[in-house]
Enzyme design. Sequence first.
Site, short mmCIF file in Angstrom:
data_model
loop_
_atom_site.label_atom_id
_atom_site.label_comp_id
_atom_site.label_asym_id
_atom_site.label_seq_id
_atom_site.Cartn_x
_atom_site.Cartn_y
_atom_site.Cartn_z
N HIS A 44 24.40 21.68 75.10
CA HIS A 44 24.56 22.44 73.98
C HIS A 44 23.87 22.03 72.86
O HIS A 44 22.85 22.83 71.90
CB HIS A 44 25.87 23.09 73.62
CG HIS A 44 25.71 24.08 72.48
ND1 HIS A 44 25.66 25.44 72.61
CD2 HIS A 44 26.05 24.03 71.16
CE1 HIS A 44 25.52 25.97 71.60
NE2 HIS A 44 25.98 25.27 70.38
N GLU A 45 24.24 21.05 72.40
CA GLU A 45 23.60 20.35 71.19
C GLU A 45 22.31 19.90 71.21
O GLU A 45 21.27 20.03 70.46
CB GLU A 45 24.60 19.03 70.60
CG GLU A 45 25.85 19.38 70.18
CD GLU A 45 25.98 20.57 69.00
OE1 GLU A 45 25.37 20.61 68.21
OE2 GLU A 45 26.94 21.50 69.16
N HIS B 187 20.05 22.70 70.67
CA HIS B 187 19.45 23.03 69.17
C HIS B 187 18.27 22.39 68.90
O HIS B 187 17.16 22.71 68.32
CB HIS B 187 20.67 22.81 68.41
CG HIS B 187 21.90 23.80 68.49
ND1 HIS B 187 21.58 24.87 67.95
CD2 HIS B 187 22.97 23.67 68.98
CE1 HIS B 187 22.70 25.61 68.28
NE2 HIS B 187 23.77 24.92 68.84
#
Length: 64
Positions: free
Chosen positions: A20-21, A24
């Site tokens: 998820h990170e 980004h």
Amino acid sequence: MTEGALQVLSLDELRGVIGHELSHVKNRDTLTTAIAATVAGVLAYVAHWGFLLGGGRNREGNPL
């Protein structure tokens, strides 16, 4: 990564958080946020500078 996250999350959950990170970073969300924060900081600085040069509430004076 904190040791707490390593202790609390399972391997699959940890992989999900890291993925998820990294998404980004890949989608340039972090870059966009950094640029927006920098522009906001510059605008606030310029507004503060103009307020000080303008004598505070004196609306008749030219801050430049």
